[in-house]
Motif scaffolding. Structure first.
Motif, PDB file in Angstrom:
ATOM      1  N   VAL A 220       0.830  -1.208   0.000  1.00 37.86           N
ATOM      2  CA  VAL A 220       0.000   0.000   0.000  1.00 37.86           C
ATOM      3  C   VAL A 220       0.862   1.254   0.000  1.00 37.86           C
ATOM      4  N   PHE A 221       1.979   1.212   0.718  1.00 38.62           N
ATOM      5  CA  PHE A 221       2.923   2.344   0.798  1.00 38.62           C
ATOM      6  C   PHE A 221       4.249   1.900   0.174  1.00 38.62           C
ATOM      7  N   PRO A 222       4.368   1.933  -1.150  1.00 38.70           N
ATOM      8  CA  PRO A 222       5.555   1.364  -1.819  1.00 38.70           C
ATOM      9  C   PRO A 222       6.881   1.970  -1.363  1.00 38.70           C
ATOM     10  N   LEU A 223       6.876   3.220  -0.959  1.00 34.12           N
ATOM     11  CA  LEU A 223       8.138   3.843  -0.547  1.00 34.12           C
ATOM     12  C   LEU A 223       8.700   3.235   0.732  1.00 34.12           C
ATOM     13  N   LEU A 224       7.900   2.439   1.412  1.00 27.26           N
ATOM     14  CA  LEU A 224       8.404   1.760   2.609  1.00 27.26           C
ATOM     15  C   LEU A 224       9.511   0.762   2.259  1.00 27.26           C
ATOM     16  N   ARG A 225       9.640   0.423   0.985  1.00 31.85           N
ATOM     17  CA  ARG A 225      10.711  -0.502   0.601  1.00 31.85           C
ATOM     18  C   ARG A 225      12.093   0.059   0.919  1.00 31.85           C
ATOM     19  N   TYR A 226      12.180   1.388   1.058  1.00 34.20           N
ATOM     20  CA  TYR A 226      13.468   2.018   1.336  1.00 34.20           C
ATOM     21  C   TYR A 226      13.741   2.168   2.835  1.00 34.20           C
ATOM     22  N   VAL A 227      12.789   1.778   3.664  1.00 37.57           N
ATOM     23  CA  VAL A 227      12.999   1.863   5.114  1.00 37.57           C
ATOM     24  C   VAL A 227      13.975   0.759   5.527  1.00 37.57           C
ATOM     25  N   PRO A 228      15.034   1.092   6.279  1.00 35.84           N
ATOM     26  CA  PRO A 228      15.994   0.061   6.678  1.00 35.84           C
ATOM     27  C   PRO A 228      15.375  -0.956   7.634  1.00 35.84           C
ATOM     28  N   ALA A 229      15.923  -2.160   7.603  1.00 43.13           N
ATOM     29  CA  ALA A 229      15.356  -3.269   8.358  1.00 43.13           C
ATOM     30  C   ALA A 229      15.363  -3.032   9.854  1.00 43.13           C
ATOM     31  N   TRP A 230      16.283  -2.182  10.352  1.00 43.11           N
ATOM     32  CA  TRP A 230      16.378  -1.972  11.794  1.00 43.11           C
ATOM     33  C   TRP A 230      15.305  -1.042  12.340  1.00 43.11           C
ATOM     34  N   MET A 231      14.590  -0.340  11.468  1.00 37.87           N
ATOM     35  CA  MET A 231      13.562   0.583  11.945  1.00 37.87           C
ATOM     36  C   MET A 231      12.340  -0.178  12.457  1.00 37.87           C
ATOM     37  N   PRO A 232      11.646   0.325  13.468  1.00 37.16           N
ATOM     38  CA  PRO A 232      10.419  -0.312  13.958  1.00 37.16           C
ATOM     39  C   PRO A 232       9.396  -0.464  12.834  1.00 37.16           C
ATOM     40  N   GLY A 233       8.789  -1.623  12.755  1.00 39.32           N
ATOM     41  CA  GLY A 233       7.784  -1.875  11.731  1.00 39.32           C
ATOM     42  C   GLY A 233       8.336  -2.333  10.401  1.00 39.32           C
ATOM     43  N   ALA A 234       9.661  -2.447  10.286  1.00 33.52           N
ATOM     44  CA  ALA A 234      10.276  -2.839   9.015  1.00 33.52           C
ATOM     45  C   ALA A 234      10.767  -4.279   9.032  1.00 33.52           C
ATOM     46  N   GLY A 235      10.153  -5.092   9.862  1.00 35.93           N
ATOM     47  CA  GLY A 235      10.550  -6.492   9.922  1.00 35.93           C
ATOM     48  C   GLY A 235      10.354  -7.239   8.623  1.00 35.93           C
ATOM     49  N   PHE A 236       9.486  -6.685   7.745  1.00 38.00           N
ATOM     50  CA  PHE A 236       9.271  -7.330   6.449  1.00 38.00           C
ATOM     51  C   PHE A 236      10.546  -7.371   5.619  1.00 38.00           C
ATOM     52  N   GLN A 237      11.482  -6.465   5.873  1.00 40.26           N
ATOM     53  CA  GLN A 237      12.716  -6.426   5.094  1.00 40.26           C
ATOM     54  C   GLN A 237      13.556  -7.689   5.312  1.00 40.26           C
TER      55      GLN A 237
END
Length: 513
Positions: A220-237
């Protein structure tokens, strides 16, 4: 070197993109959108989207808003079709503009399934895949040449059940893998532990999870692909990295197996080797051959497994159905041989049973989303360009679970497909469960042959009943997993030979090879 995107950058870009998209949409709108839940400002229906078993929620909305539902996911329009009439009118009859695929950020772009046939955009690569697959399993004529192998592997399946009746689900996966991997790559599956079958099983299970609508916020929010894995909520990375390695293995390892065998002159003729020899390998042709083969076994393995496992669940819960089918087999085939595909025209109840397997709990309840290539007017509504269009195959209220067409729709009853008691047969479920238009499953003939052969041979040889533990009957629950491909959740049953003659037929498999 540009600095990394901050969370504020991403948020502002998302809001800006939404506002721009909303302005453009409003300026070009010539007619109302279809009805649907109102949603919230800016984010639309994002918070209302279910994260599992979406078909139930879509069916609930259909009762309130009708059979064409409009959803707004942060400016991304989604259309849910809850009737066969609308699905056929749009996805079949207007397939020239409804045959594209949306970009699935998690499953397609990040994990890497975008190169598979099922997620390929409508274009040259898609046409290459379809042409390649049509050569091998595109129609009844091509599949007929594969039936001896299909029947042999199904006899081996019977023997596995006889020797180890506690692991029916595993035996189904093994059998389907034997058939498809032999066709796609000339790979002969080992008895017991087989690394390639297990690799395919793991990858296809991940595909089902990663392509499910609404399962990952990054879709839904494609730009989230650039969020680093260590950030909260980025466990999908982290999950995406693991699953991407699996996708690379499942496409590369079988392909390299074929090329090595070809170099050694030990190759068994198969889909991949025949194309490598017959096609001019320029540009991305070999890449397309590799992924066409990957698509062939990755898609076929999971869907066929689900259908056959559903058959076992239905036979456990509806012994009277199994008894009637067995009586028909005994009358037509006898007890001196196993039924085969040539018996199919003479086994109308078994044929109806297979149709009911497809209808009762479809293996792909929502199919795979389509994407509209241009604005379309339908039934007085504007369906905007770029809309994600989903057919709720599980519900399809005027088809698969409509009590007006299917009395007691949640009951497993093959007789509904037969002209009995003065009623007309119900619509054939195969017209809908394999998809629509130019995106219809290219392996539907092989899948259908596999399911029929398994059902007929199992019915001829086994009695399937509820399991008994400590003197108590175990009642199976009709529960299915979520995901693009939906499977029955594990359940217990018993499978015993119908007679000494049936056991003799099962054990004769090696003699018939």
């Amino acid at each position: 070197m540009p600095s990394a995107l901050t969370a504020l950058d991403i948020f502002l870009a998302l809001i800006g993109g939404f506002l721009l998209r909303a302005f453009i949409a409003r300026s070009r709108q010539r007619a109302p959108y279809p009805p649907g839940p109102k949603g919230l400002p800016v984010i639309g229906n994002v918070t209302e989207m279910p994260t599992s078993h979406e078909w139930f929620k879509f069916a609930e909305w259909a009762e309130r808003y009708g059979n064409i539902i409009y959803l707004n996911l942060l400016g991304q329009p989604m259309i849910v079709l809850n009737s066969a009439e609308h699905a056929v009118a749009l996805l079949d009859k207007r397939s020239n503009i409804y045959s594209d695929r949306p970009v699935l950020m998690m499953g397609g772009e990040i994990v890497g399934w975008k190169y598979s046939l099922v997620l390929s955009p409508y274009g040259q690569r898609f046409r290459d895949y379809r042409r390649f697959i049509a050569k091998v399993i595109g129609g009844p004529t091509q599949v007929k040449a594969l039936l001896p192998q299909e029947e042999y592997e199904t006899r081996r399946f019977l023997k596995r059940i006889l020797n180890d009746p506690e692991r029916i689900s595993d035996h189904i996966r093994k059998t389907v893998g034997c058939v498809i991997l032999k066709i796609s790559h000339g790979y002969e599956v080992q008895e017991g532990h087989d690394p390639l079958v297990e690799l395919v099983d793991t990858a296809t299970e991940q595909f089902s999870l990663v392509t499910s609508p609404g399962a990952f916020l990054v879709d839904v929010f494609p730009l989230l692909r650039y969020v680093p894995a260590w950030m909260p909520g980025a466990g999908f990375q982290k999950k995406a990295r693991e699953w991407r390695r699996m996708v690379e293995r499942v496409s590369d390892e079988p392909h390299e197996f074929v090329k090595t065998r070809m170099e050694e002159n030990t190759n068994i003729p198969n889909f991949t080797s025949e194309l490598l020899q017959s096609e001019t390998l320029v540009g991305d042709k070999e890449f397309n051959i590799k992924w066409a083969a990957t698509s062939l076994y990755a898609a076929g393995a999971d869907t066929t497994v689900s259908a056959i496992y559903s058959f076992f669940l239905a036979m456990t819960l509806y012994p009277q159905v199994a008894e009637r089918a067995q009586a028909e087999i005994d009358l037509v085939v006898g007890s001196d041989r196993l039924p085969n595909f040539e018996d199919r025209p003479n086994l109308p109840y078994v044929e109806a049973l297979v149709k009911e397997v497809y209808r009762w709990n479809p293996v792909a309840p929502l199919g795979v989303p389509h994407r509209l290539l241009e604005d379309d007017m339908y039934d007085g509504y504007l369906i905007p360009k770029g809309s994600i269009v989903i057919a709720n195959i599980w519900f399809v209220p005027k088809i698969l679970h409509d009590p007006k067409l299917y009395a007691n729709p949640f009951v497993f009853d093959p007789a509904r497909f037969l002209p009995e008691d003065g009623h007309m047969p119900a619509p054939d479920s195969k017209n809908y469960c394999f998809g629509f238009g130019r995106r219809i499953c290219p392996g539907l003939h092989l899948a259908d042959a596999s399911v029929f052969t398994a059902c007929a041979m199992v019915l001829a040889t086994f009695v399937i009943t509820k399991a008994v533990e400590n003197g108590k009957i175990i009642e199976p629950e009709v529960e299915y997993t979520s995901g693009t491909i939906s499977h029955p959740k594990p359940f217990k049953c018993t499978a015993k030979p119908r007679s000494a003659k049936a056991e003799e037929l099962i054990l004769s498999v090696d003699e018939q090879n």
